[in-house]
Design an enzyme around this catalytic site. Structure first.
Site, PDB file in Angstrom:
ATOM      1  N   ARG A   1      62.774  81.800  38.332  1.00 56.79           N
ATOM      2  CA  ARG A   1      62.804  81.082  39.454  1.00 56.79           C
ATOM      3  C   ARG A   1      61.503  80.345  39.938  1.00 56.79           C
ATOM      4  O   ARG A   1      61.477  79.309  40.338  1.00 56.79           O
ATOM      5  CB  ARG A   1      63.544  81.835  40.523  1.00 56.79           C
TER       6      ARG A   1
ATOM      7  N   LYS B   1      62.163  78.399  45.794  1.00 55.98           N
ATOM      8  CA  LYS B   1      61.223  79.228  47.154  1.00 55.98           C
ATOM      9  C   LYS B   1      59.978  78.509  47.216  1.00 55.98           C
ATOM     10  O   LYS B   1      58.994  79.009  47.076  1.00 55.98           O
ATOM     11  CB  LYS B   1      61.010  80.649  46.280  1.00 55.98           C
TER      12      LYS B   1
END
Length: 172
Positions: free
Chosen positions: A57, A161
């Protein structure tokens, strides 16, 4: 990251960072992060939960906000060294507590202007944390649905994120 490459890194025992006041992280929010936990296990070993998923991620997040990606080996070494250097603060097995690991990367070159940072800083900070849930049953809680506010815009950065996504959520 400087001059096109990541350096070997170092363990630093300080709560503070010295950075240029014109770094992209301060003016354009060029920063991404992850979060995971390390646990003392019954067999005496220390394990980090799903660090490989966090690597996948953060790699996607880095690409999205024009920060340099890093090798899986550099990522893992950063996580491992931060945990090893702070083993004295890792709560014992059976306590329900763990060590929170916050790896983050930020644009750190000093310039004023909207363009990707030429330099980046990768930091892995750790802190002991208590149990997220108390033992026993979990009571239900009231919730609210807010329909006139978006934390992250469609087709924007909501899928990564990105630090800026979270600042917008401080005031619903």
């Amino acid at each position: 990251f400087k001059d096109g490459a990541w350096d070997a890194g170092e363990v630093v025992y300080s709560q503070f960072i010295n950075m240029h006041v014109m770094s992209n992280v301060f003016h354009y929010g060029q920063s991404v992060f992850e979060g995971m936990k390390a646990f003392h296990c019954k067999d005496g070993k220390v394990r980090v939960f799903a660090d490989f998923k966090n690597y996948e991620r953060i790699s996607s997040s880095l690409e999205r906000v024009c920060l340099p990606t890093m090798s899986k080996e550099l990522w893992q070494r950063g996580i491992d060294e931060a945990v090893k250097a702070n083993l004295d603060f890792l709560p014992p097995y059976g306590s329900g507590a763990s060590m929170y690991i916050r790896p983050f990367v930020m644009g750190s070159s000093g310039h004023l202007g909207v363009h990707p940072s030429a330099e980046a800083t990768f930091i892995v900070a750790v802190s002991p944390v208590g149990a997220y849930f108390k033992t026993g049953s979990l009571p239900t809680i009231d919730g609210a649905i807010i329909e006139d506010f978006d934390r992250a815009a469609p087709r924007g950065t909501g899928h990564v994120k990105f630090a800026g996504n979270y600042a917008a959520g401080l005031r619903p």
